[in-house]
Design a protein around this motif. Structure first.
Motif, PDB file in Angstrom:
ATOM      1  N   ASP A 174     -12.332 -46.330  -6.919  1.00 26.98           N
ATOM      2  CA  ASP A 174     -11.339 -46.460  -7.887  1.00 26.98           C
ATOM      3  C   ASP A 174     -10.706 -44.977  -7.708  1.00 26.98           C
ATOM      4  O   ASP A 174      -9.325 -44.926  -7.448  1.00 26.98           O
ATOM      5  CB  ASP A 174     -12.029 -46.520  -9.395  1.00 26.98           C
ATOM      6  N   ALA A 179     -10.219 -40.753 -21.240  1.00 29.11           N
ATOM      7  CA  ALA A 179     -11.503 -40.185 -20.567  1.00 29.11           C
ATOM      8  C   ALA A 179     -12.438 -41.266 -20.349  1.00 29.11           C
ATOM      9  O   ALA A 179     -13.623 -41.303 -20.370  1.00 29.11           O
ATOM     10  CB  ALA A 179     -12.022 -39.374 -22.088  1.00 29.11           C
ATOM     11  N   GLY A 180     -11.854 -42.563 -20.373  1.00 27.14           N
ATOM     12  CA  GLY A 180     -12.736 -43.742 -19.865  1.00 27.14           C
ATOM     13  C   GLY A 180     -13.132 -43.868 -18.271  1.00 27.14           C
ATOM     14  O   GLY A 180     -12.784 -42.771 -17.555  1.00 27.14           O
ATOM     15  N   GLY A 181     -13.598 -45.089 -17.757  1.00 26.97           N
ATOM     16  CA  GLY A 181     -13.784 -45.349 -16.470  1.00 26.97           C
ATOM     17  C   GLY A 181     -12.867 -44.692 -15.644  1.00 26.97           C
ATOM     18  O   GLY A 181     -13.317 -44.148 -14.616  1.00 26.97           O
ATOM     19  N   ALA A 182     -11.649 -45.227 -15.608  1.00 25.49           N
ATOM     20  CA  ALA A 182     -10.678 -44.654 -14.370  1.00 25.49           C
ATOM     21  C   ALA A 182     -10.171 -43.423 -14.665  1.00 25.49           C
ATOM     22  O   ALA A 182     -10.337 -42.603 -13.724  1.00 25.49           O
ATOM     23  CB  ALA A 182      -9.203 -45.529 -14.904  1.00 25.49           C
ATOM     24  N   ASN A 194      -7.577 -36.852 -24.649  1.00 20.51           N
ATOM     25  CA  ASN A 194      -8.231 -37.968 -25.224  1.00 20.51           C
ATOM     26  C   ASN A 194      -8.346 -37.922 -26.623  1.00 20.51           C
ATOM     27  O   ASN A 194      -8.299 -36.727 -27.219  1.00 20.51           O
ATOM     28  CB  ASN A 194      -9.641 -38.072 -24.502  1.00 20.51           C
ATOM     29  N   THR A 234     -10.538 -39.647 -28.367  1.00 19.63           N
ATOM     30  CA  THR A 234     -11.929 -39.603 -28.773  1.00 19.63           C
ATOM     31  C   THR A 234     -12.618 -38.123 -28.466  1.00 19.63           C
ATOM     32  O   THR A 234     -12.641 -38.106 -27.106  1.00 19.63           O
ATOM     33  CB  THR A 234     -12.768 -40.662 -28.469  1.00 19.63           C
ATOM     34  N   ARG A 244     -15.885 -38.302 -25.748  1.00 22.27           N
ATOM     35  CA  ARG A 244     -15.630 -38.619 -24.442  1.00 22.27           C
ATOM     36  C   ARG A 244     -14.974 -37.824 -23.554  1.00 22.27           C
ATOM     37  O   ARG A 244     -15.210 -37.394 -22.430  1.00 22.27           O
ATOM     38  CB  ARG A 244     -14.610 -40.075 -24.580  1.00 22.27           C
ATOM     39  N   ALA A 262      -4.223 -42.264 -17.528  1.00 22.53           N
ATOM     40  CA  ALA A 262      -5.419 -43.134 -17.318  1.00 22.53           C
ATOM     41  C   ALA A 262      -5.896 -43.777 -18.198  1.00 22.53           C
ATOM     42  O   ALA A 262      -7.209 -44.053 -18.287  1.00 22.53           O
ATOM     43  CB  ALA A 262      -6.580 -42.173 -16.423  1.00 22.53           C
ATOM     44  N   THR A 263      -5.141 -43.968 -19.397  1.00 18.97           N
ATOM     45  CA  THR A 263      -5.376 -44.912 -20.609  1.00 18.97           C
ATOM     46  C   THR A 263      -5.040 -46.175 -20.180  1.00 18.97           C
ATOM     47  O   THR A 263      -4.330 -46.790 -19.175  1.00 18.97           O
ATOM     48  CB  THR A 263      -4.870 -44.557 -21.949  1.00 18.97           C
ATOM     49  N   GLY A 290       0.607 -47.542 -10.288  1.00 20.37           N
ATOM     50  CA  GLY A 290      -0.884 -47.682 -10.182  1.00 20.37           C
ATOM     51  C   GLY A 290      -1.357 -48.593  -9.132  1.00 20.37           C
ATOM     52  O   GLY A 290      -2.043 -48.887  -8.689  1.00 20.37           O
ATOM     53  N   MET A 323      -3.004 -47.229  -6.327  1.00 15.68           N
ATOM     54  CA  MET A 323      -4.365 -47.066  -6.342  1.00 15.68           C
ATOM     55  C   MET A 323      -5.326 -48.082  -6.298  1.00 15.68           C
ATOM     56  O   MET A 323      -6.360 -48.102  -5.557  1.00 15.68           O
ATOM     57  CB  MET A 323      -4.593 -46.529  -7.949  1.00 15.68           C
ATOM     58  N   LEU A 324      -4.690 -49.211  -6.450  1.00 11.72           N
ATOM     59  CA  LEU A 324      -5.363 -50.833  -6.416  1.00 11.72           C
ATOM     60  C   LEU A 324      -5.424 -51.061  -4.783  1.00 11.72           C
ATOM     61  O   LEU A 324      -6.484 -51.297  -4.270  1.00 11.72           O
ATOM     62  CB  LEU A 324      -4.570 -51.747  -6.800  1.00 11.72           C
ATOM     63  N   GLN A 343      -7.919 -48.625  -2.864  1.00  9.29           N
ATOM     64  CA  GLN A 343      -9.016 -48.732  -3.016  1.00  9.29           C
ATOM     65  C   GLN A 343      -9.768 -50.127  -2.309  1.00  9.29           C
ATOM     66  O   GLN A 343     -10.709 -50.092  -1.860  1.00  9.29           O
ATOM     67  CB  GLN A 343      -9.601 -48.542  -4.540  1.00  9.29           C
TER      68      GLN A 343
HETATM   69  P1  NDP Z   1     -11.394 -47.705 -20.613  1.00 13.01           P
HETATM   70  O1  NDP Z   1     -11.663 -48.536 -21.868  1.00 13.01           O
HETATM   71  O2  NDP Z   1     -12.878 -47.173 -20.057  1.00 13.01           O
HETATM   72  O3  NDP Z   1     -10.941 -46.463 -21.202  1.00 13.01           O
HETATM   73  C1  NDP Z   1      -9.722 -46.498 -21.886  1.00 13.01           C
HETATM   74  C2  NDP Z   1      -9.036 -44.990 -22.131  1.00 13.01           C
HETATM   75  O4  NDP Z   1      -7.703 -45.296 -22.887  1.00 13.01           O
HETATM   76  C3  NDP Z   1      -9.813 -44.328 -22.921  1.00 13.01           C
HETATM   77  O5  NDP Z   1      -9.939 -43.105 -22.747  1.00 13.01           O
HETATM   78  C4  NDP Z   1      -9.219 -44.574 -24.537  1.00 13.01           C
HETATM   79  O6  NDP Z   1      -9.324 -43.391 -25.244  1.00 13.01           O
HETATM   80  C5  NDP Z   1      -7.762 -44.574 -23.997  1.00 13.01           C
HETATM   81  N1  NDP Z   1      -6.825 -45.299 -24.970  1.00 13.01           N
HETATM   82  C6  NDP Z   1      -6.729 -46.783 -25.027  1.00 13.01           C
HETATM   83  N2  NDP Z   1      -6.008 -47.070 -25.791  1.00 13.01           N
HETATM   84  C7  NDP Z   1      -5.458 -45.819 -26.492  1.00 13.01           C
HETATM   85  C8  NDP Z   1      -4.348 -45.459 -27.400  1.00 13.01           C
HETATM   86  N3  NDP Z   1      -3.508 -46.633 -28.183  1.00 13.01           N
HETATM   87  N4  NDP Z   1      -4.306 -44.298 -27.587  1.00 13.01           N
HETATM   88  C9  NDP Z   1      -4.817 -43.272 -27.091  1.00 13.01           C
HETATM   89  N5  NDP Z   1      -5.817 -43.682 -25.892  1.00 13.01           N
HETATM   90  C10 NDP Z   1      -5.852 -44.712 -25.836  1.00 13.01           C
HETATM   91  O7  NDP Z   1     -10.820 -48.446 -19.462  1.00 13.01           O
HETATM   92  P2  NDP Z   1     -10.735 -48.077 -17.917  1.00 13.01           P
HETATM   93  O8  NDP Z   1     -10.681 -46.459 -17.714  1.00 13.01           O
HETATM   94  O9  NDP Z   1     -11.530 -48.890 -17.270  1.00 13.01           O
HETATM   95  O10 NDP Z   1      -9.154 -48.435 -17.873  1.00 13.01           O
HETATM   96  C11 NDP Z   1      -8.031 -47.940 -18.018  1.00 13.01           C
HETATM   97  C12 NDP Z   1      -6.783 -48.525 -17.453  1.00 13.01           C
HETATM   98  O11 NDP Z   1      -6.967 -48.098 -15.892  1.00 13.01           O
HETATM   99  C13 NDP Z   1      -6.657 -50.118 -17.336  1.00 13.01           C
HETATM  100  O12 NDP Z   1      -5.249 -50.336 -17.793  1.00 13.01           O
HETATM  101  C14 NDP Z   1      -6.956 -50.607 -16.195  1.00 13.01           C
HETATM  102  O13 NDP Z   1      -6.358 -51.634 -15.886  1.00 13.01           O
HETATM  103  C15 NDP Z   1      -6.397 -49.368 -15.487  1.00 13.01           C
HETATM  104  N6  NDP Z   1      -7.170 -49.459 -13.930  1.00 13.01           N
HETATM  105  C16 NDP Z   1      -6.340 -49.145 -12.979  1.00 13.01           C
HETATM  106  C17 NDP Z   1      -6.907 -49.209 -11.681  1.00 13.01           C
HETATM  107  C18 NDP Z   1      -6.041 -49.166 -10.471  1.00 13.01           C
HETATM  108  O14 NDP Z   1      -6.508 -49.212  -9.357  1.00 13.01           O
HETATM  109  N7  NDP Z   1      -4.668 -49.310 -10.711  1.00 13.01           N
HETATM  110  C19 NDP Z   1      -8.536 -49.127 -11.450  1.00 13.01           C
HETATM  111  C20 NDP Z   1      -9.094 -49.153 -12.756  1.00 13.01           C
HETATM  112  C21 NDP Z   1      -8.602 -49.348 -13.848  1.00 13.01           C
HETATM  113  P3  NDP Z   1     -10.782 -43.300 -26.412  1.00 13.01           P
HETATM  114  O15 NDP Z   1     -11.633 -42.672 -25.470  1.00 13.01           O
HETATM  115  O16 NDP Z   1     -10.209 -42.616 -27.400  1.00 13.01           O
HETATM  116  O17 NDP Z   1     -11.061 -44.891 -26.800  1.00 13.01           O
END
Ligand code: NDP
Length: 280
Positions: free
Chosen positions: A106, A130-133, A153, A155, A158, A195-196, A246, A249-250, A253
């Motif tokens: 990724d 701060a999620g997986g991506a 972020n 939260t 995280r 990256a949200t 994005g 990136m896809l 990878q």
């Molecule tokens: P996660 O669920 O692991 O993380 C989501 C993140 O977004 C968290 O940091 C979360 O914050 C934040 N978030 C979500 N909604 C809100 C909001 N309303 N306000 C503020 N922060 C918000 O998801 P991933 O990291 O796995 O995926 C994130 C995106 O990346 C997806 O859209 C996915 O499709 C995309 N992606 C794209 C790829 C590509 O190759 N283009 C590859 C992998 C993913 P909090 O921690 O506070 O909950």
């Protein structure tokens, strides 16, 4: 190619039905004239072990793991690439005679895509999320030479954890900013990444960032690939920023996954076209 026996690759996830990667990989394998297939598999958490043993038993070259298996797969691996070890998650597994190695492509895909518009070396970066991506992007960008990575972020736990990971395990400086209210991008930031999951189709929401702080010369990237030209990127382009979709990136990878499995460099333009068609 050996007679009627194709080499196998694929993906384990749930839910798998909306994942377009199969269309991308099969188009690229076919264009390269290699007898490799990509099988998109619906695998619930309690079946991950069975799926992995099945792939080993059938001699698959390797497979992707998507949500929710990117951390659970670690229990089945024999080895991990160094950056996957830091990120703590794996989305690509390579099978060599039953010996499984985990990679995280990724973040590598993001950095390769980023390098088409800017070299991250010495740059100051802000990552929203701060999620997986975000984790994969922050770690790989830091390893690719970015000077500082600020995690913004909602939260706190995280975000602080990821900022500490960057500082402790990479040469870059990690910092955390709690995202409460409109975020003002500080002067001197070179690269801003959403990256949200905000803005993922059908939502047209955009991250809460002060437009006035997005400046010409800044690179603004989005991880959201559907739609490719997100409302956030449109806002950034209107402010004179260089934008990065994005989709790149896809595709990058997927190119890396194919190289790890088959040793072949597939055609990025064929992949991008297949992806755009499947998103349409
Ligand atoms: P996660 O669920 O692991 O993380 C989501 C993140 O977004 C968290 O940091 C979360 O914050 C934040 N978030 C979500 N909604 C809100 C909001 N309303 N306000 C503020 N922060 C918000 O998801 P991933 O990291 O796995 O995926 C994130 C995106 O990346 C997806 O859209 C996915 O499709 C995309 N992606 C794209 C790829 C590509 O190759 N283009 C590859 C992998 C993913 P909090 O921690 O506070 O909950």
């Amino acid at each position: 190619m050996t007679g009627f026996l194709a080499d196998l690759t694929g993906s384990f996830a749930t839910s798998a039905a909306q994942n377009p990667t199969v269309a991308v990989m099969e188009a690229a394998y076919s264009h390269a004239g290699i007898d490799v297939r990509y099988i998109n598999c619906e695998v619930p958490p309690e079946r991950l072990g069975d799926a992995v043993r099945g792939a080993i038993g059938m001699g698959w070259l390797g497979f992707n793991c998507s949500i929710p298996h990117k951390v659970a797969i670690l229990d089945y691996l024999d080895a991990m690439a160094p950056s996957a070890g830091i990120i703590g998650a794996v989305n690509c597994v390579i099978n060599r005679d039953g010996h499984l190695t985990g990679e995280n492509t990724d973040g590598q895909g993001f950095v390769r895509s980023l390098q088409t518009v800017v070299d991250p070396t010495g740059k100051d970066m802000v990552v929203l999320g701060a999620g997986g991506a975000a984790r994969a992007i922050a770690v790989e960008s830091a390893l690719a030479g970015a000077r500082s990575i600020t995690i913004v972020n909602r939260t706190v736990e995280r975000g602080t954890e990821l900022a500490a990971l960057v500082s402790d395990r990479t040469p870059a400086t990690g910092a955390f900013v709690h995202w409460s209210g409109t975020y003002a991008v500080p002067d001197g930031v070179d690269i801003l990444v959403n990256a949200t999951s905000i803005g993922f189709h059908p939502s047209t929401e955009t991250p809460d960032v002060d437009d006035a702080t997005i400046r010409p010369g800044m690179v603004v990237a989005d991880v959201v690939a559907n739609p490719p030209d997100t409302a956030f990127l449109q806002r950034a382009a209107a402010r004179g920023a260089t934008t990065l979709q994005g989709l790149g990136m896809l595709v990058n990878q997927a190119l890396t996954n194919a190289r790890l499995w088959t040793g072949r460099d597939l055609d990025a333009s064929v992949m991008r076209r297949a992806l755009e068609e499947s998103l349409r």
